[in-house]
Design a protein around this motif. Structure first.
Motif, PDB file in Angstrom:
ATOM      1  N   VAL A  21      18.934   3.480 -26.504  1.00  0.00           N
ATOM      2  CA  VAL A  21      18.261   3.125 -27.760  1.00  0.00           C
ATOM      3  C   VAL A  21      16.784   3.502 -27.694  1.00  0.00           C
ATOM      4  CG1 VAL A  21      19.861   1.252 -28.287  1.00  0.00           C
ATOM      5  CG2 VAL A  21      17.791   0.756 -26.977  1.00  0.00           C
ATOM      6  N   GLN A  22      16.176   3.616 -28.867  1.00  0.00           N
ATOM      7  CA  GLN A  22      14.735   3.823 -28.990  1.00  0.00           C
ATOM      8  C   GLN A  22      14.147   2.676 -29.806  1.00  0.00           C
ATOM      9  OE1 GLN A  22      16.589   6.920 -30.349  1.00  0.00           O
ATOM     10  NE2 GLN A  22      16.865   7.298 -28.175  1.00  0.00           N
ATOM     11  N   GLY A  23      12.908   2.369 -29.523  1.00  0.00           N
ATOM     12  CA  GLY A  23      12.184   1.363 -30.295  1.00  0.00           C
ATOM     13  C   GLY A  23      12.747  -0.027 -30.167  1.00  0.00           C
ATOM     14  N   LEU A  24      13.185  -0.403 -28.972  1.00  0.00           N
ATOM     15  CA  LEU A  24      13.757  -1.738 -28.767  1.00  0.00           C
ATOM     16  C   LEU A  24      12.695  -2.811 -28.934  1.00  0.00           C
ATOM     17  CD1 LEU A  24      16.000  -3.702 -27.843  1.00  0.00           C
ATOM     18  CD2 LEU A  24      15.318  -3.170 -25.488  1.00  0.00           C
ATOM     19  N   ASP A  25      13.029  -3.817 -29.719  1.00  0.00           N
ATOM     20  CA  ASP A  25      12.154  -4.971 -29.926  1.00  0.00           C
ATOM     21  C   ASP A  25      12.996  -6.229 -29.797  1.00  0.00           C
ATOM     22  OD1 ASP A  25       9.993  -6.592 -30.602  1.00  0.00           O
ATOM     23  OD2 ASP A  25      10.204  -6.251 -32.759  1.00  0.00           O
ATOM     24  N   TRP A  26      12.686  -7.054 -28.806  1.00  0.00           N
ATOM     25  CA  TRP A  26      13.390  -8.336 -28.660  1.00  0.00           C
ATOM     26  C   TRP A  26      12.792  -9.289 -29.690  1.00  0.00           C
ATOM     27  CZ3 TRP A  26      17.612  -7.884 -26.012  1.00  0.00           C
ATOM     28  CH2 TRP A  26      17.687  -6.970 -24.961  1.00  0.00           C
ATOM     29  N   LEU A  27      13.539  -9.632 -30.713  1.00  0.00           N
ATOM     30  CA  LEU A  27      13.044 -10.456 -31.817  1.00  0.00           C
ATOM     31  C   LEU A  27      12.993 -11.933 -31.459  1.00  0.00           C
ATOM     32  CD1 LEU A  27      15.041  -8.717 -34.692  1.00  0.00           C
ATOM     33  CD2 LEU A  27      12.656  -8.315 -34.004  1.00  0.00           C
ATOM     34  N   SER A  28      13.956 -12.384 -30.662  1.00  0.00           N
ATOM     35  CA  SER A  28      13.975 -13.771 -30.199  1.00  0.00           C
ATOM     36  C   SER A  28      14.849 -13.870 -28.963  1.00  0.00           C
ATOM     37  CB  SER A  28      14.500 -14.712 -31.292  1.00  0.00           C
ATOM     38  OG  SER A  28      15.865 -14.438 -31.577  1.00  0.00           O
ATOM     39  N   ALA A  38      15.201   2.018 -13.349  1.00  0.00           N
ATOM     40  CA  ALA A  38      14.793   2.242 -14.742  1.00  0.00           C
ATOM     41  C   ALA A  38      13.880   1.107 -15.208  1.00  0.00           C
ATOM     42  CB  ALA A  38      16.011   2.332 -15.653  1.00  0.00           C
ATOM     43  N   MET A  39      12.990   1.432 -16.108  1.00  0.00           N
ATOM     44  CA  MET A  39      12.106   0.433 -16.690  1.00  0.00           C
ATOM     45  C   MET A  39      12.906  -0.455 -17.654  1.00  0.00           C
ATOM     46  SD  MET A  39       9.327   1.093 -15.172  1.00  0.00           S
ATOM     47  CE  MET A  39       8.214   0.042 -16.079  1.00  0.00           C
ATOM     48  N   PRO A  40      12.456  -1.680 -17.910  1.00  0.00           N
ATOM     49  CA  PRO A  40      13.214  -2.598 -18.766  1.00  0.00           C
ATOM     50  C   PRO A  40      13.582  -2.057 -20.143  1.00  0.00           C
ATOM     51  CG  PRO A  40      11.533  -3.805 -17.587  1.00  0.00           C
ATOM     52  CD  PRO A  40      11.302  -2.344 -17.287  1.00  0.00           C
ATOM     53  N   ASN A  41      12.711  -1.267 -20.775  1.00  0.00           N
ATOM     54  CA  ASN A  41      13.046  -0.745 -22.103  1.00  0.00           C
ATOM     55  C   ASN A  41      13.906   0.518 -22.057  1.00  0.00           C
ATOM     56  OD1 ASN A  41      12.019  -2.818 -23.561  1.00  0.00           O
ATOM     57  ND2 ASN A  41      10.277  -1.714 -24.377  1.00  0.00           N
ATOM     58  N   ASP A  42      14.230   0.995 -20.855  1.00  0.00           N
ATOM     59  CA  ASP A  42      15.142   2.133 -20.704  1.00  0.00           C
ATOM     60  C   ASP A  42      16.569   1.623 -20.567  1.00  0.00           C
ATOM     61  OD1 ASP A  42      13.145   4.030 -20.867  1.00  0.00           O
ATOM     62  OD2 ASP A  42      12.790   4.042 -18.704  1.00  0.00           O
ATOM     63  N   ILE A  43      16.905   0.673 -21.386  1.00  0.00           N
ATOM     64  CA  ILE A  43      18.199   0.005 -21.329  1.00  0.00           C
ATOM     65  C   ILE A  43      19.188   0.689 -22.273  1.00  0.00           C
ATOM     66  CG2 ILE A  43      17.637  -1.654 -23.160  1.00  0.00           C
ATOM     67  CD1 ILE A  43      19.059  -3.813 -21.460  1.00  0.00           C
ATOM     68  N   GLU A  44      20.429   0.694 -21.870  1.00  0.00           N
ATOM     69  CA  GLU A  44      21.514   1.075 -22.765  1.00  0.00           C
ATOM     70  C   GLU A  44      22.126  -0.234 -23.246  1.00  0.00           C
ATOM     71  OE1 GLU A  44      24.342   3.861 -21.136  1.00  0.00           O
ATOM     72  OE2 GLU A  44      22.776   4.810 -19.944  1.00  0.00           O
ATOM     73  N   LEU A  45      22.315  -0.366 -24.540  1.00  0.00           N
ATOM     74  CA  LEU A  45      22.854  -1.606 -25.094  1.00  0.00           C
ATOM     75  C   LEU A  45      24.339  -1.469 -25.388  1.00  0.00           C
ATOM     76  CD1 LEU A  45      19.997  -2.659 -27.538  1.00  0.00           C
ATOM     77  CD2 LEU A  45      20.494  -3.591 -25.266  1.00  0.00           C
ATOM     78  N   ALA A  46      25.046  -2.580 -25.260  1.00  0.00           N
ATOM     79  CA  ALA A  46      26.459  -2.610 -25.612  1.00  0.00           C
ATOM     80  C   ALA A  46      26.569  -2.474 -27.128  1.00  0.00           C
ATOM     81  CB  ALA A  46      27.090  -3.920 -25.148  1.00  0.00           C
TER      82      ALA A  46
END
Length: 135
Positions: free
Chosen positions: A47-54, A87-95
């Protein structure tokens, strides 16, 4: 104008948004993905532009012996993501199953099929790799 795609864990304690996706998404049949997702395979997408909203405080990580990192909600146990070793935390692949809305992602491959359980059938219309993607 860019789109935003939102997702969450089962209890909705963790909520996130992303602005885009990688072009490749695969069903992974490796033993770790199967156990982590409690299913025949896990389907993840970069993903790109990941933002943890809550709920970022609810995120927990399991580091496997090979150094890969699995991220999950500590409250409900939902499998949320995967990172390769170092990998850095924002270099995550999401389910992809954690997204709340339709997303513009098409699964293009099935990987680590050498570890597929005998009770599961592969998809004949997807490119197949016995280990990871080649090339």
């Amino acid at each position: 104008m860019s789109n935003t795609y939102k997702g969450s864990c089962l209890c909705r304690g963790v909520q996130f948004s992303v602005s885009g996706f990688s072009e490749k998404a695969a069903n992974c049949y490796c033993t770790m993905c199967r156990k982590f997702h409690g299913a025949a395979f896990g389907t993840l997408v970069g993903v790109q532009g990941l933002d943890w909203l809550s709920g970022e405080h609810l995120l927990k990580e399991f580091v496997a012996p090979n150094g890969t990192v699995r991220t999950f909600c500590s409250h409900c146990g939902s499998s949320l993501g995967f990172r390769v070793k170092n990998a850095m935390p924002n270099d995550i692949e999401l389910a992809i199953s954690t997204f709340d809305d339709d997303i513009p992602v098409k699964v293009d491959a099935q990987i680590y099929t050498a570890y597929k359980p005998n009770w599961c059938q592969l998809h004949s219309n997807l490119q197949t790799f016995s280990e990871g993607r080649e090339g």
